[in-house]
Every structure is written in C-alpha cells, then in structure tokens.
Design an enzyme around this catalytic site. Sequence first.
Site, PDB file in Angstrom:
ATOM      1  N   THR A 150       4.035   0.939  -2.005  1.00  0.00           N
ATOM      2  CA  THR A 150       3.594  -0.436  -2.182  1.00  0.00           C
ATOM      3  C   THR A 150       4.432  -1.407  -1.357  1.00  0.00           C
ATOM      4  O   THR A 150       3.898  -2.341  -0.746  1.00  0.00           O
ATOM      5  CB  THR A 150       3.627  -0.811  -3.668  1.00  0.00           C
ATOM      6  N   GLU A 151       5.734  -1.214  -1.304  1.00  0.00           N
ATOM      7  CA  GLU A 151       6.573  -2.131  -0.534  1.00  0.00           C
ATOM      8  C   GLU A 151       6.282  -1.993   0.961  1.00  0.00           C
ATOM      9  O   GLU A 151       6.225  -2.992   1.687  1.00  0.00           O
ATOM     10  CB  GLU A 151       8.051  -1.869  -0.813  1.00  0.00           C
ATOM     11  N   GLU A 163       7.127   4.776  -9.837  1.00  0.00           N
ATOM     12  CA  GLU A 163       6.615   5.948  -9.120  1.00  0.00           C
ATOM     13  C   GLU A 163       7.784   6.809  -8.639  1.00  0.00           C
ATOM     14  O   GLU A 163       8.645   6.337  -7.899  1.00  0.00           O
ATOM     15  CB  GLU A 163       5.756   5.519  -7.940  1.00  0.00           C
ATOM     16  N   GLY A 209       3.448  -1.132   2.212  1.00  0.00           N
ATOM     17  CA  GLY A 209       2.152  -1.775   2.387  1.00  0.00           C
ATOM     18  C   GLY A 209       2.256  -3.283   2.405  1.00  0.00           C
ATOM     19  O   GLY A 209       1.561  -3.964   3.171  1.00  0.00           O
ATOM     20  N   GLY A 227       0.696   4.548   1.971  1.00  0.00           N
ATOM     21  CA  GLY A 227       2.147   4.581   1.823  1.00  0.00           C
ATOM     22  C   GLY A 227       2.574   3.920   0.534  1.00  0.00           C
ATOM     23  O   GLY A 227       1.759   3.668  -0.360  1.00  0.00           O
ATOM     24  N   LYS A 258       0.044   6.081  13.915  1.00  0.00           N
ATOM     25  CA  LYS A 258       1.473   6.361  13.736  1.00  0.00           C
ATOM     26  C   LYS A 258       1.611   7.293  12.546  1.00  0.00           C
ATOM     27  O   LYS A 258       1.539   6.873  11.399  1.00  0.00           O
ATOM     28  CB  LYS A 258       2.301   5.101  13.485  1.00  0.00           C
ATOM     29  N   GLU A 262      -3.915   1.923   0.947  1.00  0.00           N
ATOM     30  CA  GLU A 262      -3.864   2.808  -0.223  1.00  0.00           C
ATOM     31  C   GLU A 262      -2.401   3.050  -0.527  1.00  0.00           C
ATOM     32  O   GLU A 262      -1.700   3.714   0.228  1.00  0.00           O
ATOM     33  CB  GLU A 262      -4.609   4.115   0.064  1.00  0.00           C
ATOM     34  N   CYS A 318      -0.214  10.146  -4.377  1.00  0.00           N
ATOM     35  CA  CYS A 318      -0.323   8.832  -5.014  1.00  0.00           C
ATOM     36  C   CYS A 318      -1.113   8.892  -6.311  1.00  0.00           C
ATOM     37  O   CYS A 318      -1.068   7.957  -7.107  1.00  0.00           O
ATOM     38  CB  CYS A 318      -0.982   7.850  -4.053  1.00  0.00           C
TER      39      CYS A 318
END
Length: 513
Positions: free
Chosen positions: A244-245, A399, A247, A242, A189, A264, A298
């Site tokens: 953190t949230e 970030e 992920g 992507g 995706k 990651e 990132c």
Amino acid sequence: MSETLQHAVVATPPAKTTRGLYVDGAHIEPGTRELMAIRSPGTGQIIESVLLCTDEDVDAAVISASRAFRSAEWRNMTVRTRARLVNKLADVMETHLDELYELETLNNGRPTRETRAQLARVPDLFRYNAGLAIARRDDVIPVEGDYLTYTKRLPLGVVANVTPFNHPLLIACRNLAPTFASGCTTVVKPSEYTPLTTLRLAELFTEAGLPQGVFNIVTGNGAVTGRALTSHPGIRKLVLTGGTEAGRQAGSAAASNFARQTLELGGKTPVIVFDDFDLDQAVNYAAFGAFVGAGQTCVCAARHIVQRSIYDEFVEKLAAKAKAIRVGDPFDTATQMGPVISERQRGRILEYVQIGINEGARLVAGGRVPESLADNSGYFVEPTVFADVRADMRIAQEEVFGPFTVVIPFDTDADAIRIANDSPYGLAAAVRTRDIARAHRVADRVEAGIIWINDHHRVDAASPWGGFKLSGTGREFGKEAFDAYFDVKAVMVNVGDKAFDWYDMAVRDVRLN
C-alpha cells in the site's frame, strides 16, 4: 506487496551480455555500471546480475514505447491482425512453459507444483483479451436534436507496468495481455528480486513477431528505477501490484502527470467459517489459503474468523495441518512449501511471531526456521498459526506477507462481519457455509472487492480483480480491465440543415448548448 530492499552491487559485469535494459526488441549492453545481484530464495546463491536502470535508461525505454505506439506498423494494425498476433503470443508462451516453470521456481522459490499449476493458465489471458478486442464495439448515443453522436475508444498510449516478486509472470501478463490487445505499448519494471521470467518472455515475444518497442523492460529498485518510471511524463497509465505504501508513492507520482491508474495493493483477507461447513474441508481450505506461495500473496487467508462452537477443534486441526506441511527445496517434488523471497522478509515474519507472543496470542504452530533447514542458506520459515487472537492485535491488523495466519472466534453473523470489516484493507474475503442464503447475505456486507464462497485463490481471466479501501483502485482481469486501456472520444455530427447565426437577434428559442 513487494519489498524495496537494497541488493548487492556488482562492480564488474559478467562476461555474457548483462540483461536489464530491454529496448526496441533487444538487450542494451550497459558497459560497466551498477548491477543488482539476483538470488535464488531456495539457496541464497546469486543466479544472475541485472542492471540497476537509471533515469536515462527509463527515459530511453519510454521513448521507445512512445515511438512504437505512434508507428504505422502498430497504430495502423487492424483489430483482427492484432488479435491474431496476441493469440500467437499465447501459443509461443505455451510452447515454452517448461522453461518458464523452471526459471520462475529458481527465481522466486515457489515449488514446481505451484508454478506449473499457476503458469499453465497464463496463456489464456492473452486469448481472452484477443477475444475482447475482436468483440469490442463503440456506441451510438441517442441525443436531443438532429445529431448523430457516437464514441470511439482509442488506446491510451504507454503503460508503465510495475510488478511484484510473488507472481512475476502471472501479474506481468495480466496487464501485458490487455496492453497488447488494446493497441497500447509498455515499459515493465519487474520486481528487483524476480526479473528473469519477464526478461525471457520479452525475448520470446520479440522472436514471435511483436514489433520493436511495444514491450520494453527496465530492471531496478523502487527508489531509483521505479520512481523514474512512475513519474515519467510519457506514461499514460500506471498499473502496479505492490504494498500500500509503495502504491501511494507511485500513484502520487503518476497522478502528477494525470496518468490513469490501476493499483492492486495490500490485504488482510478475512475467512469466515460457520459451523455448518465440513470442518476438515474448512481446515484444508485454510491451509491452502494461508500457506500456498509461502503466504506471499495479497489475498493470503490471514484472518480466520471461526464460529465459537467449532473454534477449538478448528484450531487443533489447523495447527496439525500446518505442522505436517513439508517445507524445503522448491525443485523437490515432495516439497509442499518453499522459501520466502529474502532473508529480510523472513526476518519480518519472525518479528511478527514475537509481536504476537508479546500481545498475548497463543502460538500453536510454526514461528521459527525449520530445524532440518537451519543450516541451509535458503530463506525458509515454518507455516505459522496463532490462536486466541483479538481483532485489534497488530497480528490481526497488519499485513505480514508470509506463511502466517491467525484464528479469531465469533458468536453471531453480525459479530463475524464486524471483525471481517475491522481492517484498513478490502481486497478479498472468503465465506465457508452450506447455508446459501447466509452466504449471499454475508458476501453483500463484507467490504472487499473479491469474495469467495467455499473456495480460495480462484481467479479467471473474465472475472474482475481488485479491492476496496487501502487495497487499491481499479480492476484487473475481465472486461473492466480491458476497457481501462482506452480513452473515449465523443463525436457529435449535426445532420440537420437549418440555417445558423447566433448573432441574429431576431431568432427566438435559441439553444446555446
């Protein structure tokens, strides 16, 4: 980090075949369904509309991948035949690099100079993993007693590969390569912003002889398509790059089916600059680390932690460097920095500029839309530098994901390490010094999965890539990544010839396990 934004819905599909559901080696015509408008960040114009894949579409793609995984053609392929095929995919990609450069720049807005420099090395990811496949050996394990014990590594199965907008083809391929070389199959995706090069790559690989169903694609957003894919019981591994949230949500969904995971996620990369390092070189690396890819990486050099004796001069020189960077049309060979991915992302960056000002930091460069591009419908923003920043400020902790960096002074080595580690993230870090002993000491104490000493953004197919803390789990690149595409089966063979009856009570010194 990748955004999960809403896209324009197109009521009527265009006349040509609508792409977005690539299953069994072909695009599936969806009929009249919801489509997503794909815009070029350099112009803001719609360049294609792709399918917003549904739960049913995802199910069809996973079934295709599972069927291919179990097929005689793929499962029984010898290691050397598979390696030759993977090497052929690398050659095919290399042959079409000019086309892929142009398409990637159109779709994600990175200047052609950047796109060429990055994608030129991607075919080697396939060659490296083909080499690992040929060199792979299973183990014979010495155990107690008359037993021959060995292991067999078996490919996991269907891999869900969720990719971001910032490096569409690189990040897709760093997982496609070990997927194919290991004997797994996949459903990818791509980001809802940048699916075009991934779709084209699937077409090229099918034409090159990759069996049907080994490489499937579903386009869509995270809320619908991403959720359906990451929670699907048919996937055996999730790889995601992507935020953190994102992920956390995807990882939780995949964990409900006990799928393996490589995530990651976000970062807030610290760069520690000591006063023994050439100042102009430090500034050049700072600008490169912070502003390449319009800062949408990132591992963006987001926090420059600079020794106080050179702090003022460093700030002055970095501000001047940032102001001199030419922002503009990514297809113009004179352009040094292109747009960010979307209007919403530009708005986020400008919000953080205001946050920094409100926190009392000193804006020394950028922080606005370039005057020369104010009437342009592309998503441009100036390279931005804040000075006199404290480690506890939001602009030093959160970030931003754009061309945005902060400068923080330090006095001692311990002070620099403390500031560097004062972050929920731990993906990458960098150290600038000519003192080799100090470089190693600092590298040992900084909490990050990747450390660059006197460099930035350097990757290699053989070097593992991944982070600590909220920056994710698992590793990409290297043998570490390749090995994570296998299950391990242990086989224990009794090679003795002793009579056995557990229920003979006269037998002494029996062993249960």
